[in-house]
Design a protein around this motif. Sequence first.
Motif, PDB file in Angstrom:
ATOM      1  N   ASN A 402     -27.165  12.003 -33.499  1.00 54.92           N
ATOM      2  CA  ASN A 402     -26.770  12.530 -32.189  1.00 54.92           C
ATOM      3  C   ASN A 402     -27.785  12.190 -31.111  1.00 54.92           C
ATOM      4  OD1 ASN A 402     -24.465  13.636 -33.250  1.00 54.92           O
ATOM      5  ND2 ASN A 402     -25.341  15.669 -33.550  1.00 54.92           N
ATOM      6  N   LYS A 403     -29.059  12.148 -31.503  1.00 57.14           N
ATOM      7  CA  LYS A 403     -30.104  11.921 -30.493  1.00 57.14           C
ATOM      8  C   LYS A 403     -30.566  10.466 -30.435  1.00 57.14           C
ATOM      9  CE  LYS A 403     -31.958  16.599 -30.759  1.00 57.14           C
ATOM     10  NZ  LYS A 403     -33.006  17.444 -31.321  1.00 57.14           N
ATOM     11  N   GLY A 404     -29.976   9.624 -31.275  1.00 53.84           N
ATOM     12  CA  GLY A 404     -30.334   8.201 -31.264  1.00 53.84           C
ATOM     13  C   GLY A 404     -31.761   7.944 -31.742  1.00 53.84           C
ATOM     14  N   LYS A 405     -32.219   8.696 -32.736  1.00 51.25           N
ATOM     15  CA  LYS A 405     -33.588   8.523 -33.242  1.00 51.25           C
ATOM     16  C   LYS A 405     -33.610   7.502 -34.392  1.00 51.25           C
ATOM     17  CE  LYS A 405     -35.447  11.942 -30.804  1.00 51.25           C
ATOM     18  NZ  LYS A 405     -36.521  11.762 -29.839  1.00 51.25           N
ATOM     19  N   SER A 406     -34.830   7.131 -34.774  1.00 55.15           N
ATOM     20  CA  SER A 406     -34.992   6.121 -35.829  1.00 55.15           C
ATOM     21  C   SER A 406     -34.998   6.755 -37.225  1.00 55.15           C
ATOM     22  CB  SER A 406     -36.311   5.383 -35.626  1.00 55.15           C
ATOM     23  OG  SER A 406     -37.379   6.282 -35.866  1.00 55.15           O
ATOM     24  N   ASN A 407     -34.877   5.891 -38.229  1.00 55.72           N
ATOM     25  CA  ASN A 407     -34.939   6.390 -39.611  1.00 55.72           C
ATOM     26  C   ASN A 407     -36.299   7.035 -39.879  1.00 55.72           C
ATOM     27  OD1 ASN A 407     -32.537   5.101 -39.764  1.00 55.72           O
ATOM     28  ND2 ASN A 407     -33.144   3.594 -41.300  1.00 55.72           N
ATOM     29  N   GLN A 408     -37.355   6.396 -39.362  1.00 56.98           N
ATOM     30  CA  GLN A 408     -38.700   6.918 -39.601  1.00 56.98           C
ATOM     31  C   GLN A 408     -38.851   8.326 -39.030  1.00 56.98           C
ATOM     32  OE1 GLN A 408     -40.780   5.333 -41.658  1.00 56.98           O
ATOM     33  NE2 GLN A 408     -41.927   7.249 -41.537  1.00 56.98           N
ATOM     34  N   TRP A 409     -38.231   8.541 -37.879  1.00 51.88           N
ATOM     35  CA  TRP A 409     -38.255   9.880 -37.264  1.00 51.88           C
ATOM     36  C   TRP A 409     -37.654  10.897 -38.241  1.00 51.88           C
ATOM     37  CZ3 TRP A 409     -34.302  13.313 -36.098  1.00 51.88           C
ATOM     38  CH2 TRP A 409     -34.624  14.396 -35.282  1.00 51.88           C
ATOM     39  N   ALA A 410     -36.520  10.509 -38.841  1.00 50.33           N
ATOM     40  CA  ALA A 410     -35.845  11.417 -39.784  1.00 50.33           C
ATOM     41  C   ALA A 410     -36.735  11.681 -41.007  1.00 50.33           C
ATOM     42  CB  ALA A 410     -34.514  10.823 -40.223  1.00 50.33           C
ATOM     43  N   PHE A 411     -37.368  10.633 -41.515  1.00 45.97           N
ATOM     44  CA  PHE A 411     -38.230  10.815 -42.694  1.00 45.97           C
ATOM     45  C   PHE A 411     -39.432  11.704 -42.358  1.00 45.97           C
ATOM     46  CE2 PHE A 411     -36.618   6.342 -43.919  1.00 45.97           C
ATOM     47  CZ  PHE A 411     -35.505   6.893 -44.547  1.00 45.97           C
ATOM     48  N   ASP A 412     -40.015  11.487 -41.168  1.00 44.84           N
ATOM     49  CA  ASP A 412     -41.171  12.311 -40.759  1.00 44.84           C
ATOM     50  C   ASP A 412     -40.771  13.777 -40.615  1.00 44.84           C
ATOM     51  OD1 ASP A 412     -42.696  10.061 -40.765  1.00 44.84           O
ATOM     52  OD2 ASP A 412     -42.638   9.740 -38.588  1.00 44.84           O
TER      53      ASP A 412
ATOM     54  N   PHE B 156     -23.515  22.358 -30.154  1.00 44.93           N
ATOM     55  CA  PHE B 156     -24.541  22.686 -31.154  1.00 44.93           C
ATOM     56  C   PHE B 156     -25.464  21.495 -31.442  1.00 44.93           C
ATOM     57  CE2 PHE B 156     -21.695  26.214 -31.648  1.00 44.93           C
ATOM     58  CZ  PHE B 156     -22.560  27.270 -31.888  1.00 44.93           C
ATOM     59  N   GLY B 157     -25.222  20.386 -30.737  1.00 41.22           N
ATOM     60  CA  GLY B 157     -26.105  19.227 -30.862  1.00 41.22           C
ATOM     61  C   GLY B 157     -27.252  19.292 -29.867  1.00 41.22           C
ATOM     62  N   HIS B 158     -27.203  20.254 -28.943  1.00 37.05           N
ATOM     63  CA  HIS B 158     -28.294  20.469 -27.990  1.00 37.05           C
ATOM     64  C   HIS B 158     -28.932  21.823 -28.299  1.00 37.05           C
ATOM     65  CE1 HIS B 158     -27.259  17.186 -25.186  1.00 37.05           C
ATOM     66  NE2 HIS B 158     -26.028  17.411 -25.608  1.00 37.05           N
ATOM     67  N   ILE B 164     -27.949  29.217 -25.874  1.00 33.66           N
ATOM     68  CA  ILE B 164     -27.205  29.927 -24.819  1.00 33.66           C
ATOM     69  C   ILE B 164     -25.887  30.488 -25.380  1.00 33.66           C
ATOM     70  CG2 ILE B 164     -25.883  29.562 -22.672  1.00 33.66           C
ATOM     71  CD1 ILE B 164     -28.155  27.844 -21.673  1.00 33.66           C
ATOM     72  N   ILE B 165     -25.234  29.697 -26.225  1.00 33.51           N
ATOM     73  CA  ILE B 165     -23.959  30.174 -26.795  1.00 33.51           C
ATOM     74  C   ILE B 165     -24.197  31.441 -27.629  1.00 33.51           C
ATOM     75  CG2 ILE B 165     -22.137  29.614 -28.466  1.00 33.51           C
ATOM     76  CD1 ILE B 165     -22.442  26.680 -27.491  1.00 33.51           C
ATOM     77  N   ILE B 166     -25.219  31.383 -28.476  1.00 34.56           N
ATOM     78  CA  ILE B 166     -25.504  32.560 -29.311  1.00 34.56           C
ATOM     79  C   ILE B 166     -25.870  33.751 -28.419  1.00 34.56           C
ATOM     80  CG2 ILE B 166     -27.017  33.504 -31.129  1.00 34.56           C
ATOM     81  CD1 ILE B 166     -25.157  31.310 -32.181  1.00 34.56           C
ATOM     82  N   ALA B 244     -27.926  24.653 -35.726  1.00 37.48           N
ATOM     83  CA  ALA B 244     -27.787  23.766 -34.575  1.00 37.48           C
ATOM     84  C   ALA B 244     -28.914  22.740 -34.580  1.00 37.48           C
ATOM     85  CB  ALA B 244     -27.823  24.586 -33.295  1.00 37.48           C
ATOM     86  N   SER B 245     -28.859  21.849 -33.615  1.00 37.96           N
ATOM     87  CA  SER B 245     -29.864  20.794 -33.517  1.00 37.96           C
ATOM     88  C   SER B 245     -31.281  21.373 -33.523  1.00 37.96           C
ATOM     89  CB  SER B 245     -29.625  20.026 -32.216  1.00 37.96           C
ATOM     90  OG  SER B 245     -30.684  19.171 -31.968  1.00 37.96           O
ATOM     91  N   GLY B 246     -32.154  20.751 -34.281  1.00 32.98           N
ATOM     92  CA  GLY B 246     -33.550  21.170 -34.313  1.00 32.98           C
ATOM     93  C   GLY B 246     -33.755  22.593 -34.802  1.00 32.98           C
ATOM     94  N   ASP B 247     -32.842  23.079 -35.600  1.00 30.44           N
ATOM     95  CA  ASP B 247     -32.923  24.458 -36.121  1.00 30.44           C
ATOM     96  C   ASP B 247     -33.072  25.476 -34.989  1.00 30.44           C
ATOM     97  OD1 ASP B 247     -32.697  23.649 -38.710  1.00 30.44           O
ATOM     98  OD2 ASP B 247     -34.853  23.552 -39.077  1.00 30.44           O
ATOM     99  N   SER B 248     -32.470  25.180 -33.833  1.00 25.36           N
ATOM    100  CA  SER B 248     -32.700  26.036 -32.664  1.00 25.36           C
ATOM    101  C   SER B 248     -32.066  27.418 -32.784  1.00 25.36           C
ATOM    102  CB  SER B 248     -32.185  25.353 -31.402  1.00 25.36           C
ATOM    103  OG  SER B 248     -30.800  25.144 -31.520  1.00 25.36           O
ATOM    104  N   THR B 249     -31.145  27.590 -33.713  1.00 25.60           N
ATOM    105  CA  THR B 249     -30.567  28.927 -33.884  1.00 25.60           C
ATOM    106  C   THR B 249     -31.123  29.618 -35.132  1.00 25.60           C
ATOM    107  OG1 THR B 249     -28.662  27.934 -34.985  1.00 25.60           O
ATOM    108  CG2 THR B 249     -28.417  28.424 -32.657  1.00 25.60           C
ATOM    109  N   GLN B 250     -32.198  29.038 -35.676  1.00 25.17           N
ATOM    110  CA  GLN B 250     -32.836  29.700 -36.829  1.00 25.17           C
ATOM    111  C   GLN B 250     -33.766  30.799 -36.307  1.00 25.17           C
ATOM    112  OE1 GLN B 250     -34.346  28.103 -40.856  1.00 25.17           O
ATOM    113  NE2 GLN B 250     -36.138  27.968 -39.552  1.00 25.17           N
ATOM    114  N   THR B 251     -33.240  32.014 -36.288  1.00 24.21           N
ATOM    115  CA  THR B 251     -34.052  33.140 -35.818  1.00 24.21           C
ATOM    116  C   THR B 251     -34.978  33.597 -36.952  1.00 24.21           C
ATOM    117  OG1 THR B 251     -32.360  34.683 -36.559  1.00 24.21           O
ATOM    118  CG2 THR B 251     -32.202  33.912 -34.276  1.00 24.21           C
ATOM    119  N   MET B 252     -35.823  34.567 -36.648  1.00 20.80           N
ATOM    120  CA  MET B 252     -36.767  35.046 -37.673  1.00 20.80           C
ATOM    121  C   MET B 252     -36.023  35.563 -38.903  1.00 20.80           C
ATOM    122  SD  MET B 252     -39.858  36.980 -35.712  1.00 20.80           S
ATOM    123  CE  MET B 252     -38.938  37.977 -34.581  1.00 20.80           C
TER     124      MET B 252
END
Lengths: 428, 301
Positions: A402-412, B156-158, B164-166, B244-252
């Motif tokens: 979704n964010k257009g990142k690299s494979n290495q980013w995912a592995f890190d 949920f990709g942002h 904000i949705i939650i 969601a993206s980056g575990d942003s909805t992972q609360t404590m």
Amino acid sequence: MKRKGLSLFALLLVICLGLSGCSSSGSQSTSSDGSGKKQTLVVWTFFDQVKLLAKQFEKSHPNVDVQVKVFPGDQYKTKLQTALQTKTNVPDVFDLERGYISSFINTPFVADLSDMGGDKLVKDMVPYVADLGKDDDGHVKAVADSSSPIGLWYHRKAAKKWLGTDDPDKISAMINSWDKIITLGKKVYKESNGKVHLLDSTGSIYDMEKYQMQPWVKNNVFQIDSKWNDVLNTMRTVRQENVDAKLAGSSPGWGSALNNYDPAGKAIMFGVPSWATMDVDTKDGKADGQFGVAKAPVGSYDGGTYRAIYANTSKKKLAYEFVQFDASEKWQNYNLKNTGNMPSLLSVYDQNADSYTPPMYGDQKVLNMYKDISEQIPAAPAGKYTADINSTFGGIVTDMLNKGKSNQWAFDQLKEKVKESYPEFKFK
Amino acid sequence: MRKTKRIKSLKKSRFGYFFIAPYFIVFLIFGLYPIIYSFYTSFSKWDGFSPPVFIGLDNYQRLFTNLEFYHSILNTLIIWIVSIVPELIIALLLALILNERFVKGKHVFRAVFYFPNIVTAITIGVLVNLMFDWQTGSINKLLMALHITDHPINWFGHSFLAQIIISAVMCWQWFGVNMLIFTAGLQSIPRTLYEAAEVDGANRFQITMNITLPLLKPVILFTVITSIIGGMQIFEVPLVAGNASGDSTQTMMVYLYNTAFTRFQYGYASSISYGMFIIILIFSIISLLVSRSRKKNTQSV
């Protein structure tokens, strides 16, 4: 003095009432001798269809009463774990799901079926199914009555319109590599003016490839199989070329696309396990003849329910009979015909190969296809960390795309997360 | 003399203890014992199968150096702040409006505004998934039909959009409860004060700012503290809505749940719960101190 006695009685009554709620009901046997009285076997599960297994077992064992207790959802494994740990109210037989089976079968709470002849039960099973039920020492600890191979289900009408055929063998040949899938997907997207996608989601590729990899953890060392690079590149191309409909697996949108048979619907193919029939609305024959199953470029599976015996149960022999029945041809034939669950025994696949045609697949004899897929799946132990790390990496890969990142980013990212979740691992 | 005797006889009677005993016995077994046991567990390594192994402060050391834990605190705070501010403002405004004499059908409105709180978190989670689905969600379809956006938004990709949705869901779920608490507070303010202000020529705004809100302060403080305690334990909706993206909805709480029930790290999960306890305590103390210092300032003026 009288008042004191009364007070003491009241206190005792309160304590008794309070504690009566905590008392153990246990797995009581009405009788375990051979006097002709019924024996009771307690089975815990998260899966409602076990009731059917219990009924069939009771039919062939009239002196046995199988009490099936169903605990749906996540609470099941916690409840089971608590029961095992405290040794109270423990069932004689219990179900384990593929995601957490390894944590349970490597403990002394689970009976060693190999000691009771369990190796014979799994000898003729699909190899991957048999191995998932074995502990780290290779002993059989749990047995499954079904396999869950992933096939590429396709909508027949859509396939005819966009691929020119709805023949499963022809379609399987058209998609026997990821490169072919990408080429075909690009064509479908172009010809449909960007409305139709060949695949449901890149997640299907991830699900199909994840069990082809080396285990994440070997001798306590965390490793990333280099084959992941190719898989991630494929997923990226699939996304960039609009081959997938970006439908998150099992989301409501995915469900509605699966049940939409309009040739101009969002996706033609769905990477799903054989048990995904429960996601299809079959009411009033709506789904009859709508689906075909094709073989994906790699063999894979999703999920699995295993039956294990409590090590300290007083009814080990009866419990083993139950597990034996579960692994028998008799039950698996019945199960296939009544629930559509693919068998774990290869012989049951063969026996029904020419006759089993569930209505939703039209005239396709799906067992041959599913047997081929099942046999392609690499047999490996379940692995204590596999499910969690697979799920974590799946989320990271989605983010990467979704964010257009690299494979290495995912592995890190994965390394960082695993380091925090499992500080006991060593990292290369 | 007789009064003292009666108090003494009351004190001597032990039956009262027996009447309250069931609650305390249940509390000791199901409340206090798990609290103490989880404190002990927080100093151990325990997978729920083998007996716990005492490892001293290792879990706490891991907790305080774990970025995922700090990330979950940040997620919780963002979701909580974004939900609590509009939630309390909406609840207060509605309570003030529904407390006015001219509003007809107040009871119906109060009941309707409370309804979202009756809906289970699971149902809300499913609804959120349906509405905000990237490809097939009704919100995206509406936005595209109105030409507000050309492409569907991956909610949920942002990270922040997901939060904000939650937050919006939490706000919708809880504003009715706070509105009822504010209403109860408003109804306890003596009518005579309003009448005196009206006689003095104060308008509705002046009455609200100078009479209603100052007298409602204890109730507002109560809702803020309960919201802190509740807000720090946000769990069901983010869990059901999915990650969601980056575990942003992972609360404590979600982090604690995953640690305990997915990874079977009960010892570390216990230390997370005590970490949460300290955070909630700190926030509660801050809000108490702020309210007290304001009270003192007001008194000194």
